[in-house]
Design an enzyme around this catalytic site. Structure first.
Site, PDB file in Angstrom:
ATOM      1  N   TYR A 144       1.469 -71.807 -23.084  1.00 13.84           N
ATOM      2  CA  TYR A 144       1.449 -72.473 -24.376  1.00 13.84           C
ATOM      3  C   TYR A 144       2.387 -73.666 -24.312  1.00 13.84           C
ATOM      4  CZ  TYR A 144      -0.772 -68.325 -26.545  1.00 13.84           C
ATOM      5  OH  TYR A 144      -1.613 -67.301 -26.891  1.00 13.84           O
ATOM      6  N   PRO A 188      -6.895 -64.580 -35.415  1.00 15.83           N
ATOM      7  CA  PRO A 188      -7.200 -63.689 -36.543  1.00 15.83           C
ATOM      8  C   PRO A 188      -7.662 -64.431 -37.790  1.00 15.83           C
ATOM      9  CG  PRO A 188      -4.827 -63.939 -36.311  1.00 15.83           C
ATOM     10  CD  PRO A 188      -5.446 -64.592 -35.107  1.00 15.83           C
ATOM     11  N   LEU A 189      -7.439 -65.748 -37.811  1.00 18.54           N
ATOM     12  CA  LEU A 189      -7.891 -66.564 -38.943  1.00 18.54           C
ATOM     13  C   LEU A 189      -9.008 -67.521 -38.533  1.00 18.54           C
ATOM     14  CD1 LEU A 189      -4.432 -67.329 -40.604  1.00 18.54           C
ATOM     15  CD2 LEU A 189      -6.105 -65.578 -41.215  1.00 18.54           C
ATOM     16  N   GLY A 190      -9.678 -67.197 -37.446  1.00 17.18           N
ATOM     17  CA  GLY A 190     -10.806 -67.991 -37.006  1.00 17.18           C
ATOM     18  C   GLY A 190     -10.488 -68.982 -35.913  1.00 17.18           C
ATOM     19  N   GLY A 191      -9.243 -69.442 -35.862  1.00 16.49           N
ATOM     20  CA  GLY A 191      -8.838 -70.365 -34.818  1.00 16.49           C
ATOM     21  C   GLY A 191      -9.539 -71.707 -34.857  1.00 16.49           C
TER      22      GLY A 191
END
Length: 284
Positions: A59, A213-216
Site C-alpha cells: 500500500y 466492504p463499501l464497494g471500493g
C-alpha cells in the site's frame, strides 16, 4: 451492533476495524496523499475504538513517497496494548510502480521481513496469503506458499495465518497445512458471490473479513434498497452496508478504509446500528 470477535482464538477485536489502503493513495494506486492527514486518521481511528488495522507493505503511493506501514508506525508506535495489525503478502510492487503476484514460496520471506521492519515489530499478528488481485484464481494450489508462511509462523515471526482472494477449495487445502484464522475476500451488500465461503468460515469459527466492504468504487451497494433502510435509521448508505455485513454472520469483521477524518467518524458510528428483521428482509 458491533461487538468483539476472538480472532485466531486469542486476539479479541472489535468487529469494525480500519483498512489502511487509502492512507497512502486514494485507492490501490494513485498519487500520494497528505501523510499528516493519514497519521491523524490513524490516531483518531484508535481513539474511536478501532483495535484491528488491516494493511500491506504494497500500500504505497505511485511515487513511493507515502507508505501505509510507515504511517502506522509513525502514528501509533509504540502500539497500544490490544491493537491487532494484519498485513498481506503475495502482491508486490515493481520498481516501475506496477504490481506483480508472487508465486515463488521463497520470495515470501523478504516480504515478511519488509512488513516486520516497516511496522516496527518482532512478530506480525496476522498475515494473509493473497493469491491473485481481484478474483480468486480457481484451481491454483496455495500449498507451497502457505507452507512457507506456516514455517515462519513456527519460527515465531507470525502469530496467525489467513488467506485472501480465495475459494472454498483453497481454504480446505490450507487448513490441512496450518490453522487459518481469517479469510479476506471481495464481499459486501451488493456482491455476495462468496456466500458459500462465508458459511465455511462460520462453521469453522474463522473470521471473514471482506475487502472493499463499501464497494471500493467498483460496485454499488444494492442502490434503492439500502437507501430505504438508511432513511429508516437516519443513517447513511455506507453505514447500513457496514451494519449489514456485521448482521450477515457472527464471524464477519468490517475494515472500511478511508483517508478522511469525516468518513472515518461516519464508518465507526455504524457500530451502533442494529438492523431489524424488516431491514434485513429489505436488503435480501
Amino acid at each position: 451492533m458491533s461487538d468483539d470477535f476472538l480472532l485466531g482464538g486469542d486476539l479479541p477485536v472489535d468487529r469494525i476495524g480500519f483498512g489502511a489502503m487509502r492512507l497512502s493513495a486514494n485507492g490501490f494506486t494513485g498519487p500520494a496523499r497528505d501523510p499528516e492527514t493519514g497519521r491523524a486518521v490513524l490516531r483518531r481511528a484508535v481513539e474511536l475504538g478501532a483495535d484491528h488495522i488491516d494493511t500491506a507493505a504494497f500500500y504505497v503511493s505511485d511515487d513511493r513517497a507515502v507508505r501505509a506501514n510507515d504511517l502506522i508506525r509513525e502514528a501509533l508506535h509504540p502500539y497500544p496494548a490490544g491493537l491487532v495489525i494484519a498485513t498481506k503478502v503475495g502482491p508486490a510492487r515493481t520498481p516501475e510502480g506496477g504490481v506483480v503476484q508472487t508465486v515463488d514460496p521463497a520470495a515470501l520471506r523478504p516480504l515478511i521481513e519488509e512488513n516486520l521492519e516497516t511496522l516496527g515489530v518482532d512478530r506480525l499478528d496476522l498475515v494473509y496469503l493473497r493469491i491473485g488481485l481481484m478474483e480468486p484464481p480457481h484451481g491454483e494450489s496455495v500449498a507451497a506458499r502457505f507452507e512457507a508462511l506456516a514455517a515462519m509462523r513456527e519460527e515465531g515471526l507470525i502469530r496467525h495465518l489467513g488467506l485472501s482472494n480465495v475459494d472454498s477449495g483453497h481454504l480446505a487445502e490450507a487448513r490441512t497445512i496450518a490453522p487459518v484464522a481469517a479469510v479476506q475476500n471481495h464481499f459486501h451488500a451488493g456482491k455476495r458471490d462468496d456466500a458459500r465461503l462465508l458459511a465455511d468460515c462460520e462453521e469453522a469459527g474463522i473470521a471473514f473479513v471482506p475487502f472493499f466492504p463499501l464497494g471500493g468504487g467498483v460496485s454499488d451497494l444494492t442502490g434503492d434498497r439500502t437507501a430505504k433502510v438508511a432513511e429508516r435509521h437516519g443513517a447513511t448508505v455506507p453505514q447500513i452496508a457496514l451494519a449489514w455485513l456485521l448482521a450477515s454472520s457472527p464471524v464477519t469483521l468490517a475494515i472500511p478504509g478511508t483517508g478522511s477524518l469525516t468518513h472515518l467518524e461516519e464508518n465507526m458510528a455504524a457500530r451502533s446500528i442494529t438492523l431489524t428483521p424488516e431491514d434485513l428482509s429489505d436488503l435480501t
